[in-house]
Design a protein around this motif. Structure first.
Motif, PDB file in Angstrom:
ATOM      1  N   SER A 115      -1.865  -3.116   8.246  1.00 27.36           N
ATOM      2  CA  SER A 115      -2.636  -3.969   9.150  1.00 27.36           C
ATOM      3  C   SER A 115      -3.666  -3.181   9.941  1.00 27.36           C
ATOM      4  O   SER A 115      -4.344  -3.736  10.798  1.00 27.36           O
ATOM      5  CB  SER A 115      -1.684  -4.688  10.125  1.00 27.36           C
ATOM      6  N   SER A 116      -3.793  -1.880   9.650  1.00 26.95           N
ATOM      7  CA  SER A 116      -4.770  -1.060  10.360  1.00 26.95           C
ATOM      8  C   SER A 116      -6.165  -1.323   9.807  1.00 26.95           C
ATOM      9  O   SER A 116      -6.428  -1.125   8.623  1.00 26.95           O
ATOM     10  CB  SER A 116      -4.421   0.422  10.211  1.00 26.95           C
ATOM     11  N   GLU A 117      -7.058  -1.759  10.680  1.00 21.26           N
ATOM     12  CA  GLU A 117      -8.411  -2.083  10.252  1.00 21.26           C
ATOM     13  C   GLU A 117      -9.128  -0.852   9.710  1.00 21.26           C
ATOM     14  O   GLU A 117      -9.809  -0.907   8.688  1.00 21.26           O
ATOM     15  CB  GLU A 117      -9.179  -2.660  11.449  1.00 21.26           C
ATOM     16  N   THR A 118      -8.971   0.265  10.397  1.00 19.30           N
ATOM     17  CA  THR A 118      -9.648   1.490   9.972  1.00 19.30           C
ATOM     18  C   THR A 118      -9.116   1.976   8.634  1.00 19.30           C
ATOM     19  O   THR A 118      -9.877   2.372   7.750  1.00 19.30           O
ATOM     20  CB  THR A 118      -9.480   2.586  11.035  1.00 19.30           C
ATOM     21  N   ARG A 119      -7.790   1.943   8.452  1.00 14.65           N
ATOM     22  CA  ARG A 119      -7.203   2.395   7.188  1.00 14.65           C
ATOM     23  C   ARG A 119      -7.652   1.508   6.036  1.00 14.65           C
ATOM     24  O   ARG A 119      -7.998   1.994   4.957  1.00 14.65           O
ATOM     25  CB  ARG A 119      -5.687   2.380   7.283  1.00 14.65           C
ATOM     26  N   LEU A 120      -7.670   0.192   6.273  1.00 11.48           N
ATOM     27  CA  LEU A 120      -8.122  -0.719   5.231  1.00 11.48           C
ATOM     28  C   LEU A 120      -9.580  -0.454   4.869  1.00 11.48           C
ATOM     29  O   LEU A 120      -9.954  -0.445   3.693  1.00 11.48           O
ATOM     30  CB  LEU A 120      -7.963  -2.167   5.704  1.00 11.48           C
ATOM     31  N   LEU A 121     -10.400  -0.230   5.885  1.00  9.25           N
ATOM     32  CA  LEU A 121     -11.814   0.037   5.636  1.00  9.25           C
ATOM     33  C   LEU A 121     -11.998   1.293   4.798  1.00  9.25           C
ATOM     34  O   LEU A 121     -12.760   1.313   3.835  1.00  9.25           O
ATOM     35  CB  LEU A 121     -12.559   0.147   6.968  1.00  9.25           C
ATOM     36  N   VAL A 122     -11.282   2.346   5.160  1.00 13.99           N
ATOM     37  CA  VAL A 122     -11.402   3.613   4.435  1.00 13.99           C
ATOM     38  C   VAL A 122     -10.937   3.444   2.987  1.00 13.99           C
ATOM     39  O   VAL A 122     -11.629   3.850   2.041  1.00 13.99           O
ATOM     40  CB  VAL A 122     -10.600   4.721   5.139  1.00 13.99           C
ATOM     41  N   LEU A 123      -9.760   2.841   2.802  1.00 16.71           N
ATOM     42  CA  LEU A 123      -9.226   2.675   1.452  1.00 16.71           C
ATOM     43  C   LEU A 123     -10.128   1.782   0.604  1.00 16.71           C
ATOM     44  O   LEU A 123     -10.365   2.065  -0.575  1.00 16.71           O
ATOM     45  CB  LEU A 123      -7.819   2.081   1.520  1.00 16.71           C
ATOM     46  N   MET A 124     -10.641   0.719   1.219  1.00 17.08           N
ATOM     47  CA  MET A 124     -11.474  -0.197   0.473  1.00 17.08           C
ATOM     48  C   MET A 124     -12.782   0.448   0.042  1.00 17.08           C
ATOM     49  O   MET A 124     -13.228   0.309  -1.099  1.00 17.08           O
ATOM     50  CB  MET A 124     -11.741  -1.442   1.311  1.00 17.08           C
ATOM     51  N   MET A 125     -13.422   1.156   0.947  1.00 15.49           N
ATOM     52  CA  MET A 125     -14.695   1.793   0.600  1.00 15.49           C
ATOM     53  C   MET A 125     -14.489   2.892  -0.443  1.00 15.49           C
ATOM     54  O   MET A 125     -15.317   3.069  -1.340  1.00 15.49           O
ATOM     55  CB  MET A 125     -15.366   2.344   1.860  1.00 15.49           C
ATOM     56  N   LEU A 126     -13.377   3.619  -0.346  1.00 17.36           N
ATOM     57  CA  LEU A 126     -13.086   4.625  -1.366  1.00 17.36           C
ATOM     58  C   LEU A 126     -12.850   3.980  -2.726  1.00 17.36           C
ATOM     59  O   LEU A 126     -13.330   4.465  -3.757  1.00 17.36           O
ATOM     60  CB  LEU A 126     -11.859   5.446  -0.952  1.00 17.36           C
ATOM     61  N   ALA A 127     -12.099   2.869  -2.728  1.00 23.56           N
ATOM     62  CA  ALA A 127     -11.806   2.191  -3.994  1.00 23.56           C
ATOM     63  C   ALA A 127     -13.078   1.629  -4.621  1.00 23.56           C
ATOM     64  O   ALA A 127     -13.309   1.763  -5.833  1.00 23.56           O
ATOM     65  CB  ALA A 127     -10.790   1.067  -3.756  1.00 23.56           C
ATOM     66  N   VAL A 128     -13.926   0.999  -3.805  1.00 17.99           N
ATOM     67  CA  VAL A 128     -15.181   0.442  -4.332  1.00 17.99           C
ATOM     68  C   VAL A 128     -16.086   1.556  -4.832  1.00 17.99           C
ATOM     69  O   VAL A 128     -16.713   1.447  -5.891  1.00 17.99           O
ATOM     70  CB  VAL A 128     -15.889  -0.398  -3.247  1.00 17.99           C
ATOM     71  N   GLY A 129     -16.159   2.664  -4.070  1.00 17.66           N
ATOM     72  CA  GLY A 129     -16.979   3.794  -4.498  1.00 17.66           C
ATOM     73  C   GLY A 129     -16.504   4.384  -5.806  1.00 17.66           C
ATOM     74  O   GLY A 129     -17.313   4.729  -6.680  1.00 17.66           O
ATOM     75  N   LEU A 130     -15.174   4.494  -5.975  1.00 15.20           N
ATOM     76  CA  LEU A 130     -14.624   5.048  -7.211  1.00 15.20           C
ATOM     77  C   LEU A 130     -14.861   4.108  -8.388  1.00 15.20           C
ATOM     78  O   LEU A 130     -15.348   4.525  -9.454  1.00 15.20           O
ATOM     79  CB  LEU A 130     -13.122   5.305  -7.042  1.00 15.20           C
ATOM     80  N   MET A 131     -14.529   2.819  -8.225  1.00 20.74           N
ATOM     81  CA  MET A 131     -14.704   1.868  -9.322  1.00 20.74           C
ATOM     82  C   MET A 131     -16.174   1.701  -9.679  1.00 20.74           C
ATOM     83  O   MET A 131     -16.542   1.601 -10.853  1.00 20.74           O
ATOM     84  CB  MET A 131     -14.087   0.522  -8.944  1.00 20.74           C
ATOM     85  N   GLY A 132     -17.035   1.686  -8.645  1.00 17.68           N
ATOM     86  CA  GLY A 132     -18.460   1.531  -8.898  1.00 17.68           C
ATOM     87  C   GLY A 132     -19.087   2.716  -9.590  1.00 17.68           C
ATOM     88  O   GLY A 132     -20.217   2.630 -10.080  1.00 17.68           O
ATOM     89  N   SER A 133     -18.364   3.833  -9.634  1.00 19.99           N
ATOM     90  CA  SER A 133     -18.870   5.005 -10.345  1.00 19.99           C
ATOM     91  C   SER A 133     -18.912   4.790 -11.851  1.00 19.99           C
ATOM     92  O   SER A 133     -19.638   5.488 -12.565  1.00 19.99           O
ATOM     93  CB  SER A 133     -17.984   6.229 -10.051  1.00 19.99           C
ATOM     94  N   PHE A 134     -18.121   3.813 -12.332  1.00 21.31           N
ATOM     95  CA  PHE A 134     -18.024   3.594 -13.774  1.00 21.31           C
ATOM     96  C   PHE A 134     -18.265   2.133 -14.171  1.00 21.31           C
ATOM     97  O   PHE A 134     -18.226   1.807 -15.344  1.00 21.31           O
ATOM     98  CB  PHE A 134     -16.642   4.019 -14.284  1.00 21.31           C
TER      99      PHE A 134
END
Length: 607
Positions: free
Chosen positions: A89-108
């Motif tokens: 439920s941590s807003e900051t943790r969700l933001l970090v994980l989400m942006m990392l996941a989108v950045g990784l998936m968007g790489s390919f």
């Protein structure tokens, strides 16, 4: 300025004006330019069509197919489910994980496709945690754009710039040459968005329980008492006739959304169209939107009788009849039409029973509602039809499935095979054992061999409009080079900033690309500006690589407006953002990316 250059610039100005106006659509503008450019005498028709034989066009198409294989096997969806489990439920943790996941998936994968996948994930997380979706959606779009800075194949402009380098006799970029720049930019963006999200709207969603169920949508769209099962009696005049014989027409007052038919050993739910033949014993699943519709008269006229229905709005048929929410993207053919007029939905056998625009939900009067970019449609029909539509992401994207559809990934057991294909393609591209396009085509063939994707789905996965846009803009690059337009632009930029050093020239190139990208697609920006960048390098006697890199980075920095990129347009409606929200958040970020790029690019790629 020669007459030929003036003619080319006039055509370019007309193309930009049509891009800004949004009429006609992007690929149509590109085809118009292919037809008109040879009339200037600068190019012949074979040269105007040469883009169709460009290896980068085939490479982009192959990458669309590989990305679709990751979606069909559940790899992409699994990333979202992992976020829901581990984000807490941590807003900051969700933001970090989400942006990392989108950045990784968007790489390919296509960044637009990745963001479309994540919009329903964000909505689900927001509902589950009580966090405002508007504070998470813009970070997702930012990460989607920055993902284009991660690898060579992350976004089309990278491939366009790389192709221009190779046409000039250079070796081209390596697969991970962007990564040492993209990773720091992504880290910077994550840190910045952790603070800047507080400047965004913060309306909280109502409490929920994660992914919605069919019943949740029935409540949200007020679908109670709208569902009826009508059995066709043997003496019905409809027997042997098409469904159009019901006389419902195109009105949304009442619509048949599916048909149950008993086969020898099993009952099957079929998708329907006006041409569907009705047989004795068939059961029509009828959606009645209008309270004034005379169901009793319909049954009397056609010898139908009403069967009992226990679940709310066909939820007792949830194994066969499903729902999905889908978002209308920028270039959808549905924009400006009504759901009743849509040939796409009729072709797939799906019916629009609800519409959400911003925070307002509509469930009645849909026959008069003209669809807009960013609208969310609630579609009803057989799961098979929803599955087919899910693989066709051109006119509707971001399909959100309810809990009942969680297992609808077409080939979930093939996820390891899809990951293997992706890793193999990346490995071959990194090693240089095969040309990039050959490696990507091999990955597509292996995806088919492992049944991660079939040929029909592969063809549907290719975003032909994007390919036509590239092909249509490539002749401008050649025409401007032949008429001296590229040298003229390079000389003008050097006259303004050339005395201030290479870093200033690189910064000016970035700013110019960003400004152009406000009014035309980033792919077209890369096509037009890559030759200018290489001409600048030639005039300065410098390496072309840092100049080409700045064009690619600027093309992925469209943070400033909701129309800078399809990624921004998708989240603007879902997050209820204003134009000012993008400027307020995007301008400081674009400035920081500019400064970081000017610092890193000359260091990693010495001029």
């Amino acid at each position: 300025m020669s007459l030929e250059l003036a003619q080319v610039l006039v055509l370019l100005g007309i193309a930009i004006a049509m891009f800004v106006a949004g009429r006609p659509r992007l690929d149509a503008v590109a085809l118009i330019m292919i037809v008109l450019l040879p009339a200037t005498g600068v190019l012949d028709m074979n040269e105007a069509l040469a883009g169709f034989s460009d290896p980068n066009i085939v490479l982009v198409a192959a990458l669309f197919v590989i990305g679709e294989g990751l979606v069909r096997t559940g790899v992409a969806q699994g990333v979202g489910d992992w976020l829901v489990r581990h984000g807490g439920s941590s807003e900051t943790r969700l933001l970090v994980l989400m942006m990392l996941a989108v950045g990784l998936m968007g790489s390919f994968m296509s960044s637009t496709a990745v963001v479309a996948i994540f919009i329903p994930i964000v909505m689900r997380i927001a509902q589950q945690t009580g966090i405002a979706a508007s504070q998470l959606l813009m970070p997702v779009s930012v990460a989607g754009l920055i993902s284009g800075m991660m690898t060579l194949v992350a976004t089309t402009p990278n491939l366009v710039v790389n192709g221009e380098l190779m046409r000039h006799g250079e070796a081209g970029f390596s697969f991970f040459v962007f990564t040492p720049i993209g990773v720091p930019v992504l880290v910077l963006a994550i840190a910045y968005m952790a603070v800047a999200r507080r400047w965004l709207p913060s309306q909280r969603p109502s409490a929920g329980s994660g992914r919605p169920s069919l019943n949740d949508w029935v409540d949200q769209y007020q679908l109670h008492d709208r569902a009826f099962r009508l059995a066709v009696e043997a003496q019905s005049p409809l027997v042997g006739r098409s469904l159009a014989g019901l006389g419902l027409g195109d009105s949304s007052a009442a619509r048949v959304i599916a048909l149950e038919r008993q086969h020898t050993l099993r009952r099957e739910v079929l998708r329907v169209s006006d041409d569907t033949e009705i047989r004795a014993g068939d059961i029509l699943l009828l959606d009645v939107e209008s309270k004034d519709f005379d169901l009793h008269r319909l049954c009397e006229r056609h010898a139908l009788h009403v069967l009992p229905i226990s679940g709310a709005y066909f939820t007792d048929q949830s194994r066969d009849v499903g729902m999905a929410e889908a978002i209308i993207p920028v270039d959808s053919t549905l924009v400006g039409t009504t759901g009743c007029e849509s040939r796409l939905l009729a072709q797939h056998g799906l019916t629009v029973v609800g519409l959400r625009r911003g925070r307002v939900t509509h469930a009645h009067g849909l026959e008069n509602a003209r669809l807009q970019v960013g609208d969310t449609l609630l579609l009803v029909g057989p799961w098979q039809a929803i599955r087919v539509l899910q693989s066709d992401g051109h006119d509707l994207v971001g399909l959100s499935l309810p809990l009942e559809g969680k297992s609808l990934v077409p080939a979930p057991r093939r996820a390891p095979h899809a990951v293997f294909c992706l890793v193999l393609v990346i490995g071959l591209m990194m090693s240089g054992l095969l040309p990039n396009v050959q490696a990507a085509l091999l990955g597509c063939l292996l995806m088919g061999l492992f049944r991660c994707i079939d040929l029909d789905t592969a063809y549907r996965a290719i975003h032909w409009r994007s390919l036509i846009l590239i092909v249509g803009m490539l002749p401008f690059s050649l025409a401007l080079q032949r008429t001296g337009g590229i040298d003229l632009a390079a000389d003008g930029l050097l006259a303004l900033v050339g005395d201030f050093g290479v870093r200033t020239v690189l910064a000016s190139l970035f700013v110019l690309c960003t400004l152009i990208g406000l009014v035309i697609p980033n792919t077209a920006t890369a096509v037009l500006m890559a030759p200018v960048a290489l001409a600048l390098a030639t005039h300065l006697g410098a390496s072309p690589y840092p100049f080409a890199m700045m064009v690619a980075l600027a093309a992925s920095s469209g943070f400033l407006t909701p129309i800078s990129s399809p990624v921004n347009t998708l989240v603007s409606t879902a997050g209820n953002y204003s134009f000012g929200d993008f400027v307020k958040v995007g301008l400081p970020l674009a400035t920081m990316v500019l400064l970081l790029s000017v610092l890193l690019v000359p260091w990693l790629l010495p001029p």
